[in-house]
Write a protein that holds these residues in place. Structure first.
Motif, PDB file in Angstrom:
ATOM      1  N   SER A   1      33.823  47.340  46.001  1.00 27.07           N
ATOM      2  CA  SER A   1      35.218  47.768  46.133  1.00 27.07           C
ATOM      3  C   SER A   1      36.248  46.774  45.584  1.00 27.07           C
ATOM      4  O   SER A   1      37.254  47.214  45.012  1.00 27.07           O
ATOM      5  CB  SER A   1      35.535  48.112  47.587  1.00 27.07           C
ATOM      6  N   PRO A   2      36.071  45.435  45.693  1.00 33.07           N
ATOM      7  CA  PRO A   2      37.087  44.562  45.089  1.00 33.07           C
ATOM      8  C   PRO A   2      37.186  44.733  43.570  1.00 33.07           C
ATOM      9  O   PRO A   2      38.290  44.772  43.017  1.00 33.07           O
ATOM     10  CB  PRO A   2      36.614  43.149  45.470  1.00 33.07           C
ATOM     11  N   ASP A   3      36.042  44.844  42.890  1.00 35.28           N
ATOM     12  CA  ASP A   3      36.059  45.051  41.441  1.00 35.28           C
ATOM     13  C   ASP A   3      36.593  46.429  41.098  1.00 35.28           C
ATOM     14  O   ASP A   3      37.332  46.603  40.125  1.00 35.28           O
ATOM     15  CB  ASP A   3      34.646  44.874  40.874  1.00 35.28           C
ATOM     16  N   PHE A   4      36.232  47.419  41.908  1.00 32.63           N
ATOM     17  CA  PHE A   4      36.721  48.772  41.672  1.00 32.63           C
ATOM     18  C   PHE A   4      38.232  48.834  41.845  1.00 32.63           C
ATOM     19  O   PHE A   4      38.940  49.498  41.063  1.00 32.63           O
ATOM     20  CB  PHE A   4      36.027  49.742  42.625  1.00 32.63           C
ATOM     21  N   ALA A   5      38.763  48.146  42.853  1.00 33.15           N
ATOM     22  CA  ALA A   5      40.207  48.146  43.081  1.00 33.15           C
ATOM     23  C   ALA A   5      40.944  47.521  41.904  1.00 33.15           C
ATOM     24  O   ALA A   5      41.999  48.019  41.480  1.00 33.15           O
ATOM     25  CB  ALA A   5      40.533  47.407  44.375  1.00 33.15           C
ATOM     26  N   ARG A   6      40.421  46.436  41.370  1.00 32.25           N
ATOM     27  CA  ARG A   6      41.060  45.814  40.201  1.00 32.25           C
ATOM     28  C   ARG A   6      40.987  46.742  38.992  1.00 32.25           C
ATOM     29  O   ARG A   6      41.933  46.819  38.193  1.00 32.25           O
ATOM     30  CB  ARG A   6      40.382  44.480  39.888  1.00 32.25           C
ATOM     31  N   ARG A   7      39.878  47.433  38.859  1.00 33.24           N
ATOM     32  CA  ARG A   7      39.730  48.376  37.757  1.00 33.24           C
ATOM     33  C   ARG A   7      40.744  49.511  37.866  1.00 33.24           C
ATOM     34  O   ARG A   7      41.307  49.966  36.865  1.00 33.24           O
ATOM     35  CB  ARG A   7      38.299  48.932  37.760  1.00 33.24           C
TER      36      ARG A   7
END
Length: 393
Positions: free
Chosen positions: A336-342
């Motif tokens: 989720s942290p990488d997805f949120a940045r994406r």
């Protein structure tokens, strides 16, 4: 050169999540045809109604006392008004002497915990949790004992009972919940109260979003117990109902004896709550009942749009939705942290990953996100769903 020491408890506390997420916007351009949709924070961005603003302005211009120190526990009139209205809502008799006004509900929480727990003590906190609660417990060197929520993001009293030790000082509930949106059934809240009463610990119920509960009438009956204040501590915020976030006005309701201990904390930390904010809150309580009802109706309409929109997204799962929040499981391969940045870069959407609301060793947060929808209207929610649907998962 010798460096001044840093409190290790503070050093171990994670950085403010909302500020961290705002940093993801640095260097990203959002074209006029696709502006940023910011669903990261649950704070009203519109100003209070004009009547309230005029009351604050008139006090600032014409009331010299509004610029001086006030009572440590808050204005007597506001304490009495909250006791009266809260008592009327819950069908109980409450006294202003049982109320303390604070610099926002976060300070109400900190003051309450300061009377209950110290280094080495334990507090049970359901997950996903409100991150500022976890941050304060860490700063105070109080051990947080996670209580994973059950189906519908409702915490289970039976499971909590197995976590209580001789170091446990309190169980914390937030209903309607931040971040999960869940509205805890009255029988669940009562079961937690009975558990805490029987085990000699406190039950803290943060009802910051009480004004936006979808249910009519009181959400629980705890105030009906003649000895409620030996166990139950109620927290409230004026910020959401009257758009007073910048003025920092909250409250806690507890026993007169505990209020005396709270006063020590408040006098040391802030001396007194914001005078102009209290004036605004009091005016709002006396004049904005119908207006708040309209605000509630609008939030409930946005909630319905969120539920409907999320149901139409392939692979997304709604775990909870209510008050200002939807808590969801996302279908992306990334954590989720990488997805949120994406999402910021590819969809122009800023939301918070579930890792900000769960322990570091809890894998569930890596599949989850919080969407704070209070600041986007129904068409805006439609635009949000369109962007999520268009994202290549």
């Amino acid at each position: 050169m010798t460096v001044a020491p840093l409190n290790p408890a503070l050093a171990r506390t994670f950085a403010p999540p909302v500020m961290e997420a705002r940093g993801w916007l640095d260097g990203v351009t959002f074209p006029p045809e696709r502006p940023l949709i910011n669903v990261s924070q649950a704070a009203p961005i519109d100003p209070p109604p004009e009547g309230l603003r005029r009351a604050v302005a008139e006090a600032a211009l014409n009331d010299p006392a509004a610029h001086l120190y006030g009572p440590v526990l808050g204005m007597t009139e506001l304490r009495d008004e909250l006791a009266t209205q809260l008592g009327a809502h819950y069908g109980a008799t409450l006294s202003g002497a049982q109320v303390a006004i604070t610099q926002g509900c976060n300070q109400a929480f900190c003051a309450t915990l300061a009377t209950l727990a110290g280094p080495g003590d334990e507090v049970i906190l359901p997950t996903p949790w409100y991150f500022n609660h976890k941050m304060w417990l860490d700063m105070a060197s109080v051990k947080t004992v996670p209580l994973p929520a059950g189906p519908g993001l409702i915490p289970e009293p039976e499971r909590a009972a197995g976590l209580i030790t001789d170091r446990t000082r309190a169980i914390i509930l937030v209903s309607p919940n931040n971040p999960g949106g869940a509205e805890y059934p009255a029988e669940v809240v009562r079961a937690f109260y009975d558990l805490c009463r029987d085990r000699g610990i406190a039950l803290i119920v943060d009802e910051t979003y009480r004004d936006f509960d979808s249910r009519t009438g009181p959400a629980h009956d705890l105030f009906h117990d003649p000895d409620w204040d030996r166990t139950f501590i109620h927290l409230y915020s004026f910020s959401k109902a009257y758009r007073l976030t910048g003025h920092r006005v909250g409250a806690l309701v507890t026993s007169v004896g505990r209020i005396a201990e709270v006063e020590k904390f408040l006098d040391t930390v802030a001396i007194c709550p914001n005078q102009l904010g209290q004036i605004g809150a009091l005016w709002g309580m006396r004049n904005l009942g119908q207006w708040v009802a309209g605000e509630r109706a609008e939030i409930l309409a946005r909630r319905a749009a969120m539920v409907q929109g999320l149901a139409g997204l392939d692979g997304w799962k709604t775990l909870g939705c209510g008050a200002y929040f939807a808590y969801v499981e996302h279908p992306a391969a990334q954590d989720s942290p990488d997805f949120a940045r994406r999402l910021v870069r590819e969809a122009g959407v800023l939301l918070l990953p579930g890792t900000m609301f769960t322990p570091a060793d809890d894998p569930s947060g890596r599949r989850q996100c919080r969407i704070a929808f209070a600041n986007i209207d129904v068409p805006g929610i439609g635009a949000l769903m369109g962007r999520l649907a268009a994202l290549a998962i």
